[in-house]
Each structure stands twice: as structure tokens, then as C-alpha cells.
Write an enzyme that holds these catalytic residues in place. Sequence first.
Site, PDB file in Angstrom:
ATOM      1  N   HIS A  35      47.161  72.504  26.930  1.00  0.00           N
ATOM      2  CA  HIS A  35      46.229  72.006  25.918  1.00  0.00           C
ATOM      3  C   HIS A  35      45.268  73.128  25.567  1.00  0.00           C
ATOM      4  O   HIS A  35      44.268  73.345  26.251  1.00  0.00           O
ATOM      5  CB  HIS A  35      45.461  70.798  26.451  1.00  0.00           C
ATOM      6  CG  HIS A  35      46.319  69.600  26.734  1.00  0.00           C
ATOM      7  ND1 HIS A  35      47.063  69.456  27.876  1.00  0.00           N
ATOM      8  CD2 HIS A  35      46.552  68.479  25.997  1.00  0.00           C
ATOM      9  CE1 HIS A  35      47.720  68.297  27.837  1.00  0.00           C
ATOM     10  NE2 HIS A  35      47.435  67.687  26.721  1.00  0.00           N
ATOM     11  N   GLY A  80      41.351  64.117  34.405  1.00  0.00           N
ATOM     12  CA  GLY A  80      42.530  63.883  33.578  1.00  0.00           C
ATOM     13  C   GLY A  80      42.356  62.574  32.821  1.00  0.00           C
ATOM     14  O   GLY A  80      42.214  62.576  31.599  1.00  0.00           O
ATOM     15  N   PRO A  81      42.337  61.459  33.543  1.00  0.00           N
ATOM     16  CA  PRO A  81      42.044  60.191  32.873  1.00  0.00           C
ATOM     17  C   PRO A  81      40.641  60.251  32.280  1.00  0.00           C
ATOM     18  O   PRO A  81      39.665  60.521  32.998  1.00  0.00           O
ATOM     19  CB  PRO A  81      42.144  59.164  34.004  1.00  0.00           C
ATOM     20  CG  PRO A  81      43.023  59.818  35.032  1.00  0.00           C
ATOM     21  CD  PRO A  81      42.671  61.271  34.957  1.00  0.00           C
ATOM     22  N   SER A 126      24.650  40.692  48.943  1.00  0.00           N
ATOM     23  CA  SER A 126      23.606  40.853  49.956  1.00  0.00           C
ATOM     24  C   SER A 126      23.649  42.173  50.721  1.00  0.00           C
ATOM     25  O   SER A 126      23.306  42.226  51.895  1.00  0.00           O
ATOM     26  CB  SER A 126      23.693  39.670  50.950  1.00  0.00           C
ATOM     27  OG  SER A 126      22.542  39.618  51.755  1.00  0.00           O
ATOM     28  N   GLU A 158      31.117  48.042  36.573  1.00  0.00           N
ATOM     29  CA  GLU A 158      31.933  48.290  37.758  1.00  0.00           C
ATOM     30  C   GLU A 158      32.679  49.610  37.689  1.00  0.00           C
ATOM     31  O   GLU A 158      32.832  50.310  38.700  1.00  0.00           O
ATOM     32  CB  GLU A 158      32.950  47.155  37.952  1.00  0.00           C
ATOM     33  CG  GLU A 158      32.358  45.790  38.220  1.00  0.00           C
ATOM     34  CD  GLU A 158      31.972  45.040  36.952  1.00  0.00           C
ATOM     35  OE1 GLU A 158      32.202  45.580  35.850  1.00  0.00           O
ATOM     36  OE2 GLU A 158      31.441  43.923  37.056  1.00  0.00           O
ATOM     37  N   HIS A 186      34.312  37.675  47.849  1.00  0.00           N
ATOM     38  CA  HIS A 186      34.926  36.610  47.042  1.00  0.00           C
ATOM     39  C   HIS A 186      36.399  36.921  46.831  1.00  0.00           C
ATOM     40  O   HIS A 186      36.871  37.100  45.722  1.00  0.00           O
ATOM     41  CB  HIS A 186      34.192  36.470  45.712  1.00  0.00           C
ATOM     42  CG  HIS A 186      32.809  35.910  45.839  1.00  0.00           C
ATOM     43  ND1 HIS A 186      31.839  36.471  46.641  1.00  0.00           N
ATOM     44  CD2 HIS A 186      32.218  34.817  45.289  1.00  0.00           C
ATOM     45  CE1 HIS A 186      30.727  35.755  46.554  1.00  0.00           C
ATOM     46  NE2 HIS A 186      30.937  34.740  45.763  1.00  0.00           N
TER      47      HIS A 186
END
Lengths: 679, 679
Positions: free
Chosen positions: B28, B117-118, B386, B410, B460
Amino acid sequence: MTAPTPTQLAHAIRFLAIDAIVRATEGHQGVPLGMAEIATALYTRHLKFNPADPTWPDRDRVVLSNGHGSMLLWALNYLTGYEKISLDEIRRFRELGAHCEGHPEFDPSKGVEVTTGPLGQGIANAFGMAIAEASQRARFGAGLVDHFTYAFVGDGCLQEGIGQEMISLAGHLRLGRLVLLWDDNQITDDGSTALSISEDVAERFRVAGWHVAEVDGHDIDAVSAAMDAARQDPRPSLLACRTVIARGLARLQGQRGGHSARLYPEDADAARQLLDWPHPPFETPAPVLHAWRTAGTRSLPAHAAWTARRDALPAVERAEFDRTLAGELPAGWRETLHAYKREALAAQRMQDAPGGILISADINDRLTDVLPERLVGCADLEAPTSHKRRLHAFTADDPSGRYIHCGVREHLMGAMANGMAAHGGVIPLAVTYLAFSDYERPAMRMAALMGLPVKFVFSHDSIGVGKNGPTHQPVEILAALRSMPNMLVLRPADAVEAAECWEIALEHRSGPVSLVFARQALPTVRRPSATGDDSDDSDDSDARDNRSRRGGYVLAEAEGGPRAATLLATGSEVAIALKARDLLQAEGVPTAVVSMPCCERFDAQDADYRRSVLGRGAVRVAIEAAVRFGWDRYLGEDGGFVGMTSFGASGPADALYEKFGITAAAAAATVRQLLAQRA
Amino acid sequence: MTAPTPTQLAHAIRFLAIDAIVRATEGHQGVPLGMAEIATALYTRHLKFNPADPTWPDRDRVVLSNGHGSMLLWALNYLTGYEKISLDEIRRFRELGAHCEGHPEFDPSKGVEVTTGPLGQGIANAFGMAIAEASQRARFGAGLVDHFTYAFVGDGCLQEGIGQEMISLAGHLRLGRLVLLWDDNQITDDGSTALSISEDVAERFRVAGWHVAEVDGHDIDAVSAAMDAARQDPRPSLLACRTVIARGLARLQGQRGGHSARLYPEDADAARQLLDWPHPPFETPAPVLHAWRTAGTRSLPAHAAWTARRDALPAVERAEFDRTLAGELPAGWRETLHAYKREALAAQRMQDAPGGILISADINDRLTDVLPERLVGCADLEAPTSHKRRLHAFTADDPSGRYIHCGVREHLMGAMANGMAAHGGVIPLAVTYLAFSDYERPAMRMAALMGLPVKFVFSHDSIGVGKNGPTHQPVEILAALRSMPNMLVLRPADAVEAAECWEIALEHRSGPVSLVFARQALPTVRRPSATGDDSDDSDDSDARDNRSRRGGYVLAEAEGGPRAATLLATGSEVAIALKARDLLQAEGVPTAVVSMPCCERFDAQDADYRRSVLGRGAVRVAIEAAVRFGWDRYLGEDGGFVGMTSFGASGPADALYEKFGITAAAAAATVRQLLAQRA
């Protein structure tokens, strides 16, 4: 009670929410109490909807992107008269089997346009709905398709990257029928939004080209006026509504606990006192309910007019409109694929075979003429994935385009496709590299959960990517996708299977598919049927007989004796399996090759078929340029696997296959070793 | 040649890139040719670095977020004198085993701070590095920690949601040592950026509270002046550098093809002509190389001064600083966990057992005093997870805080943690619900690929979530995580295993861990050892003996005869397995329960151990509130599975376990059925 005030209409939402949440012992009161006036303004003065015909194609779409506030939607849908959302169902909020789930679950017949919960998904779905609307309007005209998409949205959805991707692209595409209703309550689960954000959110929207109105979210007239302005503006609109979270609960309003702290009967009592609502739990006074039910009929004239226009259409146009809405496929789509397959069988391209993804591109190019409802999104990889070809771009100025340059925004692309599928009338494709499917995965999960027929198309599916290195080389991603319920993963071995897999993908209506293609060339591995001759009939039977449909099948049977070994492979590794079979057959080891383009479909076959394909007594070795995880169910106690045990590396594809030992020689050696162990 | 001009220094980068890409036949060129002047300004006038001591702790960090432009970094690292990046390695660009990979792969000793990369990951990593720097500086003072983090970044990284998350939070946290160098070339892979974005990107940064400078990216003096200003400004800085992609290649510059169209020797020749560079391929003229090597020594005085300051530290402080940088754990950490475990073994909490995630929270609270380098990020779920407790928040005004309110972001949280781990000196945790791990997954993959010791903590973890419904209930996510190479997935059954799993997690340095906890209560399933008495010695042996370390172990052996059945379970399902064992033992079926907190560790045990745990002749049934995918390798040909076959549902947790048949009765029935089939 005389004619109820708008505020009383809003209180009706509040108290249904409070009572249901108290009864359920958990829930999220912040949204229904904070957005009650906004919702009242929308549903009583602006929304085009008909609870008596909830799936009316030209209804405005409403997405509760802050899905934890589901009681807002349940209250609205009960009050406006959706049959499925009865008062009994409201009372059963969050019970197993209740229509009123903890988060809204996709069911347009009860007024839920899309499942929401994971933040950011909903507004990206809404964006996709607005694209589908614009696309359909461009095709069928505003007489048939002419609606808005509204989304309730909280701070979380706007903090999420997917929300930011949406803001950017929706502004760029000038989706004027998209209206966000932002619950600007300055509170998230952790407390003040000041803990994690200090930018001017409204200004961020303006930078992206949105129309923004800032209003008091508890002033129904002000919100309503802003909605009028939003509907007039050619840009997508943000209504930044300043609200008080959990408004009406003196103990919690404006506080962190307003979000979802447990509510008790005393809280409900106090709210009744505070808001002058002297009615028993779950009881909406008759005049208030009547006013709400009347609001539920406000679009009846529009509904009737629309129906008349639809009925007056020329038969052919009407049939086409109805067909696309029903998600039915047009005449000729299957023949197009069969023709491609027939040619592929005849051509038997080997050294000159195209790259896997280019095969899919060729197939899609053929479909361009027969499937006008196909809308292709791609995350800035047009050249290497090549699924644009004769399509032109969907743009702000030309929504008739059927190719959406999504930018480098995979997550939005996936969720957008979900919104398009949920809207109906279009068949969405989402195209990127398999390595980047992880970026899309939260949206793919939602497609699987909702059962939406989205076609996720992936290229560059293994170490075959080569020199771009391990970041771009999937090794675990096939397994991760196969682990997802209700997701069909299709990895064709050649042009023939590619056509078959596209046939499966287009037929498949009850959930999404992941179509996974190699970057590298896929020589033809399927042969014309041995029983066939050159007559047209046998050609057609080869073309019509979709062997991939059973998920796995014997591509090459063992010869010279009872089957001693079965080689299982998918995609680009099927050719390797065939070479390994040649080696073993030459040594007198009767070896079969099973091509397994779709494990999920194979698993759904009866046990006899599966046993016959896998070969009961044979040693079994699977070959896939990916991890073994998930393959053991086919391999038995002593099976073998030729594939990856780590991430890849940067180097030429051929060298990588050698380095990682994914070769015919390695597969044959594994078979020999297993046979020796048995002996 | 006289003393080279700055532009000639930039050309040295250009031609190394061109020559290497021509030789590799792919690459590239857009980035190295477009950003050569920017890089020259940074490396020759601003960067604090020492190629002779590439891992100098106080070096400025450089991240090539647009990692496809790796030749920019290889050229810089060769020119400035990193030993590993020799001219031979440059020639081997993209060959298998070369140091100069297609995308940069994590190896600070060759000047690669993080694998990129990503798109979007790199700038989020850089953000994490800047947080680690600020945190360490707050702890150890600016005499030891006082560096900048620079990131090269293209349009793609800024379109990605993760990039937008970073912009928002970095502005909020006022990370003044973070400087982005934006390659504003108005071209992405698809062509003009106008295809997919029309917002004013610089303005978007300003809205988020960044300092922004807009400069001509080919004017080295202007870029350098902007860098000076950026370093002075207390806000994070964006240098919006207008550039021409692939500058110097007449055929491609400013064009779409500039990004990565194949280069030929003729292109290189033409560029030599155009830029007056009459030197053979791969040859950097001596004066130019000398100037670059001199730049590579520009920080020697700073390096010496820093070393002197470090050496002058009091021994204790120095040891602590060195320890955290080396990633070594302090005295007392293990004893803290053993003490917790001893108490858990003694308490045997059953009806009053805390929720799984609260057990982890308790353990982490204990670690607060002994592990000051622990930095906890959480995506707006402080209350339900917590993990804050006695920590205070890391803020713009107080970087000594060890809890980062990440907002509902996240993906950023995960990539930030990677950057923190790559930076060193801190132990990052990233906390959220398991259902949202998909949002983090692309970052988790990078942690696994790089081998970074990040602790991903999830709560969870199953349908045990209950009424929030299927969006929040993981079913496929354990399998998806287990499929990832170099990712340890730990799912403890009770407080004892939780302490053991945290011990494993903290010991584990060669890659990330996913610590997965139930929302619901986890009664104690482990008993004090049968051989023990009440003496301190046996207590300690119980505490020290980490049975989870082998991944799976016999928690309860079969009684009354040779083992007929093995029940395998993890996490919250181990208690169910024990109840099923009670049922079966009562019927005279000798049944063992195997707890399997870590499949990856179990798979690494020798075959004898694995066979002894699984039970050679026994029928085997696994119980996990998740999909079967991946379990077959333990179950043999006729094994059974009690778990999920679909997504979950909204309802109380107990009702869901019943509905989906994940019960002791169902497990016992499955064993009976399998035994009957064998008989």
C-alpha cells in the site's frame, strides 16, 4: 374527568410503566417516565400508523433504540389499541411467554419493528429502514411509499461507535425521513453523563449535516412543533429533548437510580400523589383511554387512501410491489443461477479459475436484472469484493441506486441491513472481508435473533489472503459464526457450489446467512454427473439438483474397495482434499471426499444420511484452513484435522499453506497415521 | 550531494517504499508516499526515541493506525537505525518470516508498538497508551514517565465507530499527550471520501474538545510547527494534514489507485525522474542515510538523563517502577487470593452465596491494596458489575484514579486495554456484560494475536440474566471466545474457583484471558479436601492447590463402583451437575462430576490426565447453559449435552432453566438414556 389534557395522556404511559415495573420487580422506568411527553406528541399528533393493521406497509416506523425502556412501547401499544398488547399482557410484563418482554422483540404485528437492547443497534436499524423507504419510494413512487422512521434514543446509543457511524452516514446521505428523538436526561447507568462525555452532542449532529432542534422534552407542544419542523427539513433530524429521567418519581427523578433502581408500591403511591393521578394500578381512566384509542385511529383516512392507491395500480405493478413486500422472489431468479451453474459445470475452470469472491460477484451481476430489490452495502471494499459492477450508487441525490458505499463502517453496515430487512421490500447484502466480520458481529447476532433474511457476504476467508498477514486472515471466525444459533454459514468450494449456495441463501427466509468466499482462485471441483450424457436433460438435472442443499455430500466416492477414509473439507480446501484422495487412492486406500459447504444444513439431515456421508467405519480427517473447534462432531473418537492451531502470518498464500501444513500431503499422512493406529 | 534537504529525507522514505512494494508485487504505497513529510517532521524534529534502546520505557509511542501503510514504518525504522530492520529485511517486505510484514506486527524491539491493520484499532490503542502514560506519570512522576503518543491515521480509522468512540472519550479525558497525524488525502479504497462522508472531520474533533491544526502535510516546517503547538496544548491534538495520496507516482497520485494499485518498475523509474532521485533501487545516498541515522540519535541526551534519574531513585521506588514495567506481580498478590479462597472454602456459602460477578468484585476489591498497577475500565455498568468499590475515577483533573468510566463504548474499552497492556506498567481490566463482548471482540482478537495480558471480565454470562431477555443472554458467546487462538476462557463455578481463575489470569502473561461470571448466585461447590484436618497446614494446602489450573478436574468422584457416567459442567451449571449426580447416585449409577473452568488449559494436559478426568468407559454428558458447539471433543461418539439450542427468552432465570431443560433432572435423564442405549 373532562377531556383529558395532553399531560394526562402522558401520565397514562407513566403509570402503566410504573405499575408494570413494580409488579415485575424489575424494569427500566427512566425511559417511559422521561419520554412520556415526547411519545405522546409523536403518537397523538404525527405518527402515521394503524394498530388495526399493524403491518400496513406505508406506516411510519418507530424504533425504541433504548430498548430497556420497553414499557414505553408496551404502554403506547396498549393505549393506542394493538390487539396483542392487552392490559393482561401489560400485567405480565417480563413474565415468561408474555408479549411484553424485558426488551422489545421483533414482531410488527404487535408494534415492534425491531428487537432492541444492545445499544446503538436500534438507531442503525432505523437508518436502514429509512434507506429501504427511500429506495422503495424511488422505485414505486411516493403514492405507495412515503413514510418516516422515528427512533427513541438515549445517550448510550449515541456514545456507541455504531451510533456515531450512523450519524455520519445518515447526514451524508441526507435521509430526511429519519427523525431521532433523543432523551437528553444527562444520566446513564453510571450516573451523570459528565462521567464519560463532555462534547456538545447536538453540535456533533450539526457537523454531520443534521437538522437539530433543542426542546424541552416535557413540553408536548414544543416537541410537536419540533416534529413538524423535522418533517419539513430535507436533512435527517435530531430532536434533542431535555428531559428528567424517571419524571414523576420524587425519590428517583433526575437521579442515577431513575434508570432502573427497584420500584416499590410506595413509589407508585407517591407518584400518584405527586402527579394527581387518583386511579388504581393498571387502570387508565376511560376518557384518557378513549383519547388514546382515538389517536390510534388518526391515520385511518391515510390508510384508506393508501389502500385505494395500491388497489388502483396496474396489475403488474401491484403484483411486483406486493411481491417485494412479501419477500417473495421473482420468476427467473432460480433459472439465472441454474444457467450460471450449467456453464460452470461445462467450463470446468481450473488454472484460469477466478477468485472465490469474484465468482460471487459474477453471480450477483447476473442477478442484477432479475432481482431489482437487491440492495448491496459494502464497507469500502468495492474493488476487491467487486459486488457493484453494473449497479449505481445510492446517494442523497439519487436514491434509486442499489449500491451503498458504507464507508469504513462495518458495524453500521450490518445493522443497516437488519433495518432494511425488517422494513421489507428489499433484499439487503452486506459485503466485507471475513476478518472484519467481528466488527459486524453484534449486528449479525441481532439478525439471527430476529430471524431476518440478511445476506452477509464475506471475502478473503482464510490464510489464503496471504501477505496482508494475520490481522486479515480469519482462522477462528468460521467457528465463531457456526456457533451462532439461526445463522447459516455457507462456504462454497467452487463456482458450482457458489451458485448452489446463493440459491440456498435466497431461498432462506427465516434467518440470515453468511456467505464466505476465498480470495484465491477456486478451481471447479464438481463434475457433471457420471450418469448424465450430453443431452439437455441431464445438463438440467445437474443444474437443478442442488447438492449443497443437504449441507454436506460425497463429492468423490472411494474406489477400489470399501471406504477406508473420509476427507471432509469446505471451500478452498476441497481441492486439497481431492489431491489428497488422489495420493491415497494411488496407494490403494479407498478414500472419499465430502464437501461440506454448510454444516448447519448437514446437521439437520437424518442420521442415516449423515452416517452414509461420513462413512461409518472410515477414518475421518477434516481439512479446513481454520481452527478445529466445532469439527469434532464429525470426526469420531479417532478423527484427524488438518488446519490452523494459531493465527496466521504474513507471506504468500502458497507458502502459508505449506507453513501451516494444510496440504494434500499432510492430509494423506494424517490418514495413513490414523489407519496405522487402528491396525 | 551536500547536506540533504528535509524533502530529500522524505524522499528516502518514498523510494524505500516504492522499491519494496514493486519487489513484493503488492503493498500500500498511498500512506508512505503521502505521509513521508509528516513522518520526517516527527522523527527528525520531535520524536523522543532511541533505536539503540527501542524499549526505553519513556520513549514516545508511535502507532501506525493505518497499518496497511506498513512500509512507512519499515522505512523509518531502517533509516533511523533499528537493528532488526535492516536493508535486507526491507527487501524481504511481505515475504514469509520477514520482519517487515504486510501489516506491522507487535514487537517494540523493532519499533512496532502494536499490531495494526483492522481500522480504528490503532488510534484506540494509542488512546490506551496515553492513559497508561498519564496513570504512570501520576504514580511515578514526570521524571520517569513523560512521553507523548503519536498515531498516524487515515480516513478509515476515523470513519470506524471505534475511532469515533476514541475521539469522544479522549476529548473528555483531555489526554494532552495524544497527537493524531491525519493523512487527509480525501481518498479511501472505494475512491473519493465524498462517496461516504461529507462532514467536516476537523470540526468533529473540535466539538469533542480537541485541539486541531490544519496544515499542508507536505510542508515539513508547517507540520513541525503544528507538532510544537500540539505538544504545548493541554488537549489531545489532531493535526489535519492535507496530503496527496501516493505523492510522487505521477500515474497514481491523488487517485483512487494510489492506495494500493500494483506498482511496476516503470512506476519507480518515473518517480525517480519526477522527484529527481537518481539512485538505484533500495539505495539511500550516504548523506541522506547519515542524516536519518543522526535523527535516530537525537534523543540520546534525553535517554541518558532519564537513565540517570531512574538510577538515582531510592531502591524501593526503583524496584517498584521496574517491577510494573516488567509486568511482574508484587509480593502478596497470591496470598491475597489464597486468603480469599481459604475463607470461601471455610464459609461454604450456599443459600446466601453472592452473584458470580460480585465474587469477582470482592476478589478485585481485595487486590486493590496489593496491585496498584491494576487499571479497571468499565463500559457504563459500574453498579451491576461492581468492580469500582474503593477505586476512584481516572479523570482529566485526576489521572491517579484507577477506574475509567468508559461510557457506553465497549469496543474502545477493549482496544484501550490493549494499548495499556502494550504500553506496559499497568494491568488493564475491561469489564462489561458477556452479551456485549461481541462489541469488544475485534479488540479481543487483537489482544490474542499480540499476546497481550489483558483481563477481559464479563458478567451476566447466560440465560441466568433472566428477564432482560435474549438480547442480553449469551448462548453462543462462550463457544465463540473458545474458538479464538491464544484466548484463555475462564468460567468459574464458585468463589473458590473464582479465586483460582483470578490466580491463573494474573499469572498468565502470554495472552489475554476472558473471565466469565454469572449474574446469579454461585453457591460453593468445592469442599475442603477430604484428606485434610482442621490444622493450618491442610487449610493452606487447599488454598495453594489451584485445581482450576489444569482446566478441568474431578470435583466429585463416582461412588459405589466403577464410574458409569461423567457429568461435565462449567460455571453456574456445576451446581446442577452435582444435583444430577445426587439423583443418579441414589439410583445406583456411579457418577462423577468434572468441573471445567478452562477448556484451553484442559486441552493442554497430557492424554492420561484427560482420559482419567473424562472417564474412559463412562458415558459423558456436558451441561452448560450455552450451545453444544465445541463440546463434542470431550463427549465421544455417544455423549450427551444439556444446554441451549437457540437464543434465550425473556423471563425469570429459574423459569428459563426449566423451559430450556437445563436441570438436574434433564441431565440425569440424559445419562439414563445413554446408558440404556449402550446396554
